[in-house]
Design a protein around this motif. Sequence first.
Motif, PDB file in Angstrom:
ATOM      1  N   ARG A  43      -2.265   3.591  -1.577  1.00 36.94           N
ATOM      2  CA  ARG A  43      -0.937   3.769  -0.999  1.00 36.94           C
ATOM      3  C   ARG A  43      -1.098   3.977   0.501  1.00 36.94           C
ATOM      4  N   LEU A  44      -0.328   3.245   1.267  1.00 37.18           N
ATOM      5  CA  LEU A  44      -0.395   3.307   2.723  1.00 37.18           C
ATOM      6  C   LEU A  44       0.965   3.727   3.257  1.00 37.18           C
ATOM      7  N   ALA A  45       0.983   4.737   4.108  1.00 38.20           N
ATOM      8  CA  ALA A  45       2.238   5.234   4.666  1.00 38.20           C
ATOM      9  C   ALA A  45       2.146   5.251   6.183  1.00 38.20           C
ATOM     10  N   GLY A  46       3.012   4.488   6.810  1.00 41.81           N
ATOM     11  CA  GLY A  46       3.158   4.517   8.258  1.00 41.81           C
ATOM     12  C   GLY A  46       4.610   4.788   8.560  1.00 41.81           C
ATOM     13  N   ARG A  47       5.277   3.899   9.277  1.00 36.81           N
ATOM     14  CA  ARG A  47       6.723   4.005   9.430  1.00 36.81           C
ATOM     15  C   ARG A  47       7.431   3.621   8.143  1.00 36.81           C
ATOM     16  N   ARG A  48       6.775   2.821   7.323  1.00 37.11           N
ATOM     17  CA  ARG A  48       7.257   2.531   5.984  1.00 37.11           C
ATOM     18  C   ARG A  48       6.070   2.563   5.030  1.00 37.11           C
ATOM     19  N   VAL A  49       6.334   2.583   3.750  1.00 33.47           N
ATOM     20  CA  VAL A  49       5.295   2.733   2.740  1.00 33.47           C
ATOM     21  C   VAL A  49       5.014   1.380   2.091  1.00 33.47           C
ATOM     22  N   THR A  50       3.763   1.070   1.941  1.00 31.98           N
ATOM     23  CA  THR A  50       3.354  -0.157   1.275  1.00 31.98           C
ATOM     24  C   THR A  50       2.082   0.139   0.498  1.00 31.98           C
ATOM     25  N   ALA A  51       1.453  -0.877  -0.024  1.00 32.51           N
ATOM     26  CA  ALA A  51       0.207  -0.710  -0.781  1.00 32.51           C
ATOM     27  C   ALA A  51      -0.683  -1.913  -0.526  1.00 32.51           C
ATOM     28  N   ALA A  52      -1.973  -1.735  -0.773  1.00 30.96           N
ATOM     29  CA  ALA A  52      -2.936  -2.816  -0.583  1.00 30.96           C
ATOM     30  C   ALA A  52      -4.128  -2.554  -1.477  1.00 30.96           C
ATOM     31  N   LEU A  53      -5.023  -3.515  -1.555  1.00 26.25           N
ATOM     32  CA  LEU A  53      -6.274  -3.344  -2.278  1.00 26.25           C
ATOM     33  C   LEU A  53      -7.340  -2.856  -1.309  1.00 26.25           C
TER      34      LEU A  53
END
Length: 750
Positions: A43-53
Amino acid sequence: MGGSELILTASRQPAALDARRGIVRLHPEVLTALGIRPGDPVRLAGRRVTAALAAESEPEAIPGLLYADDLTLGNLGLRDGGEVTVGPTPVTAATRVVLTGAPQVVSAVSPELLRLALLGKVVTTGDDVSLLPQEVLPQEVLSDTALRGLLTAARQSLANRVGYAWTSALLTVTAATPASATLVTMETTVGWEHGPATHDQATPRAPSAAGDPRQPRAAGARDAEPAGTTDPVTPTVEELPGLRAQAEDLTELLDLGFHHGAVLRRLGTTVALGVLLDGPAGSGKSALVRAVAAQVGARVRPVWGPELAALTNSAAAERLRAAAAAVRTDGPAVLLVTDVEALAPAAAPGPVTTVFRQVVAETVAAGAAVVCTTSRLDAVDPALRTPDLLSLRVSIPLPDAALRQEQLEVLTRQVSLAEDVRLDEVAARTPGFVAADLAALIREAGVRAALRQKTVERPSMTMADLDAALAVVRPTTMTASTLELASVTLDDVGDLTEVKQTLTESVLWPLTYPGTFARLGVQPPRGVLLYGPPGCGKTYLVTALAGSGRANVLSVKGAELLSKWVGESERAVRELFRRAREAAPTLVFLDEVDALAPVRGQATDGGTADRVVAALLTELDGVESLRNVVVVGATNRPDLVDPALLRPGRMERLVYVPPPDEAGRAEILRAASRTVPLAPEVDLGALAGDLDGFSAADCAALVREAVLAAMRESLAAATVTTAHVAVARARVRPSLDPAQVAWLAAYAAQ
């Protein structure tokens, strides 16, 4: 799996295989601290939240950095150097993913192909994703040979359908179930917003929101909408120049079978609606079927062969029978099977092939139509050509210059063209291009025009935009070849006036004026053998021929086609000439042809060389015509080439490329020093008289060495003086062997 989170600094330094594929790289210590392994989602959180492998970075990488590409940073809403919170996240398989994108991409990419592009990626609603297939895949995928082959086919299909810009096209995930981070699998229903989807028969297939149907699009693009509906992107026959003769044949057959059965019954006969449609990739086969089906009021049920071939035998058989049953009960309908060689390969037919033959036979016998398309006719099981299966074959040839101009006129119908645009010139400069390639060319030129005129109220496409696009867009038929684009012409070749005239007549005239030969009732020369001492310009002459003739060039060294495996060398020769026929007009250059076609009966390699010579002879004057293909061989040992290759009808013109004389050396020196700032006192004519025994390559090397001598003296040197030339003359020695030159001259005299 751990439950901690870390704050890292984003760094835009992705690995080459990670770019735009939803992968971030983390230091091994960070992976350990998070309690995750390479390949796990994060889980990646910056100005918005996304995801990656997550993937492992190099051990020498900085532990506090998260290495990501521009696409991932955009999904985070961050720039290079921004802070991102990283943590493990549970990910479930996606049940449904809906996307949107540019109209050209939506119309060209089917939902099945779209799912393969997303396979193995973790997506979140609102993310941007690319069409680049995932390289970091689970072990069960990597061990599945059929699925890996399907992914390879998907890459080629994306290049064929979307064109040159397929690697940079971006899509947006408008909806995903579940809405948080979710993994795309082969069981995920993937579709376009307001458009078709995979395995989603319950959802109405509304017309695709592809915008203006007159947008430039690949005529060979495979749409997923059923024909016979109000699909706005289904082309008409008038929009498919070059395919009207094939459309007429297909229309007559389908119209007779669907709407005039009473006439057939009164005559006591029937018609079999099984068709095999072959032609180069991107030439418009699927578009032709849809256009004809719409014209006769029939629906189209598409099936993509590679997708079914990747399933288990039972699953593939079930899907085939379901599609055929829907066609048989859906009124006038066509079962469209694209890339049929995946379902019925000629090399090793399997259980799915048997089921496929049975399904085709039952469907044709029921009065429905089955149209199978392929771009590799030799790879299709010959058993499909029986009368009760695919009894009719329709071929789509490569478009000539006149047809390419018609296609360009259709593609630019809604494009604002500047007055300097000459579509006839563009058509002449695109040998080997099919409809999909021309659509990619117009798209690329449009992008360049838009970048140049961002603030202009009425932008237009100029000839300069098309020239720039021509420099980067290559024909699909040449993607797997050793294509060489020459920047020189025969005018740049010093001396060799007689040789250039012979090559112009034997090579350029057959490629440039095939109609004249046909009008005069003779076959143009098939091939030419260039022979002469090493370094005298044989390869350079062929490069210049390519630049003068505006032809595609397939260049291979003789030894490159030889393999220790039985049958591989002959297959390589057949594949070479197949590509040449598809990309015609083509110049096939066989360098060191004596290694490829030595005199038969003298080799000690178990007969491999003899079989290669036989394959080469068959290709040069076999049953399958080499229309608009000329073969040029080069060697400095013509006596080692099999004599059968040099008879009339094959490499019938033997052209001796002699070492340059004094006048020739002077011309070569002038050509080599055209861009070199020589001092006024440098006398190239006098220098040429002192270079007895120098080849053309030696003369060019002398000029390079003189430039290096000037640079050794001073890196700020502005001119090359006679002193620098004298230093070069002392260093460069002649490479010609007088005995070899005398023998070759005697051979030419014979």
